[in-house]
Write an enzyme that holds these catalytic residues in place. Structure first.
Site, PDB file in Angstrom:
ATOM      1  N   ASP A   1     -10.612 103.200 -60.143  1.00  0.00           N
ATOM      2  CA  ASP A   1     -10.959 102.015 -60.700  1.00  0.00           C
ATOM      3  C   ASP A   1      -9.831 102.033 -62.012  1.00  0.00           C
ATOM      4  O   ASP A   1      -9.311 100.898 -62.158  1.00  0.00           O
ATOM      5  CB  ASP A   1     -12.306 102.027 -61.715  1.00  0.00           C
ATOM      6  CG  ASP A   1     -13.796 102.369 -60.646  1.00  0.00           C
ATOM      7  OD1 ASP A   1     -13.360 101.471 -59.963  1.00  0.00           O
ATOM      8  OD2 ASP A   1     -14.700 102.749 -61.404  1.00  0.00           O
TER       9      ASP A   1
ATOM     10  N   SER B   1     -20.099 111.700 -58.939  1.00  0.00           N
ATOM     11  CA  SER B   1     -19.461 111.292 -59.964  1.00  0.00           C
ATOM     12  C   SER B   1     -18.977 112.180 -60.484  1.00  0.00           C
ATOM     13  O   SER B   1     -20.630 112.679 -60.828  1.00  0.00           O
ATOM     14  CB  SER B   1     -19.776 110.018 -60.917  1.00  0.00           C
ATOM     15  OG  SER B   1     -19.214 109.892 -62.129  1.00  0.00           O
TER      16      SER B   1
END
Length: 400
Positions: A16, A177
């Site tokens: 990201d 995550s």
């Protein structure tokens, strides 16, 4: 979308934040992107991360070693407040955000940027922590959050990055995550999204499974000065090294695992796993030393302050007027919190088995039931009469 000319981007080296670099330039017309990676003891090799930012299109790639500040200016003040969000989570990840925000603002001012950026999505707490902290430190800076707006799935994000020379992750992506720093690890997503599912042992790195821990307990003495840990096993030690050593010691005995359903600020419940061996032990030890050195009324009143303090940190309000005011209260309470706590580490538990202090309020000749007892037992009768008088009158009135 020309929002700014020069941007400082909080950078981790992941998909990201890497894609943020070309996205800011191509889609939003940003002329120059400077990345900033903070070393908070996450264990990553930061030189490859620095190089990746340049390869992804950054004009400059900054790496800041902030471990010392992270412990002394953020972790230890939180420890003095015994911060546990919802009475369980010691804010290991949340505490990193105001520091990263401060580094972003300082870099923006140093390099003449008119905006800062981060890679947070719209569902988490970190976007709030970054945005509010940056606004508190420099309200004139714009804050850009591409991942909150671009609307791409992970597959689309990877494909977008490949168009601009950012390689897709080579290894099979973990379903989890994970965020790590010196204070601990947070693990979420993947199979953990089912609250009924027991976490697999593979997710843990800092703490051993109970079955693999030593069969003999280990004793650790932690020395505090004014609420700050300064020694381990009788040896003076620097803050960062203290955290590193205690993480290893406590983690070896399986101490510091937390599995909880957590209420995020944005209104979503989230299943979170935390590994916080050193921080967990330090909070238990510090709170116990306070029970020896603080008066009852201060101890009881401070508990409510601690809950508020924890919520402020979790909710991104580190740089707020209320937080500053509570800082003053907490620092005042720590003047006498000096002494040593002995902790027994064994099979996932950190038991406090001893405490001593020159500032101790514990009085043996008043507490003892032996022959050395100096307490005036006759004084108790008059005290109880006065103490119970309102209750007695209330009861008599109720009986007519």
């Amino acid at each position: 979308m020309g929002r700014a000319n020069k941007v400082v981007l909080a950078y981790s080296g992941g998909v990201d934040t890497s894609v943020c670099i070309p996205y800011l330039k191509q889609e939003w017309g940003i002329q120059e992107v400077i990345t900033l990676a903070a070393d908070l003891g996450q264990g990553d090799e930061l030189e490859p991360i620095r190089q990746k930012a340049i390869q992804s299109g950054a004009s400059q790639s900054l790496v800041v070693d902030a471990k010392d500040s992270f412990v002394k200016d953020y972790a230890f003040p939180a420890l003095q407040a015994n911060t546990l969000y919802e009475n369980r989570y010691p804010l290991s990840t949340a505490l990193a955000r105001p520091l990263i925000a401060k580094l972003l603002v300082e870099a923006a001012e140093q390099y003449g940027a008119d905006a800062v950026a981060h890679g947070c999505t719209g569902k988490g707490n970190d976007q709030v922590r970054f945005d509010v902290s940056i606004a508190a430190l420099n309200p004139n800076l714009k804050v850009l959050a591409p991942a909150r707006e671009w609307g791409m799935s992970r597959e689309e994000t990877i494909a977008y990055g490949e168009r601009f020379g950012i390689p897709a992750p080579v290894k099979k992506k973990s379903p989890y995550s994970i965020d790590r720093n010196l204070l601990g690890r947070s693990i979420e997503a993947g199979p953990l999204e089912d609250p009924w599912t027991e976490p697999l042992e593979e997710i843990y790195v800092m703490t051993k499974a109970i079955a693999d821990t030593p069969d003999e307990p280990e004793y650790v003495e932690i020395g505090f000065e004014k609420g700050i840990p300064t020694s381990l096993k009788g040896e003076a030690i620097a803050p960062v090294q203290l955290l590193q050593q205690l993480n290893q010691l406590a983690g070896n005995h399986g101490v510091g695992r937390i599995d909880m359903l957590e209420n995020r600020l944005v209104g979503i419940k989230s299943r979170e796993i935390y590994e916080v061996p050193a921080l967990w032990v330090l909070i238990q030890a510090h709170r116990d030393l306070e029970s020896l050195t603080l008066t009852a009324d201060v101890t009881h009143y401070k508990r409510g302050i601690e809950e508020t303090f924890s919520q402020l940190i979790y909710n991104g309000l580190w740089y707020s007027p209320l937080k500053a005011a509570l800082d003053a209260f907490i620092q005042q309470t720590q003047e006498r919190v000096t002494g040593t706590v002995r902790v027994k580490l064994f099979k996932g538990n950190a038991a406090i088995v001893g405490r001593r202090s020159d500032k101790s309020l514990y009085t043996p000749d008043l507490a003892t039931y032996g022959a050395d007892d100096k307490f005036d037992h006759q004084a108790a009768e008059g005290f109880i009469y006065v103490w119970g008088l309102p209750t007695r009158i209330w009861s008599q009135q109720g009986r007519g």
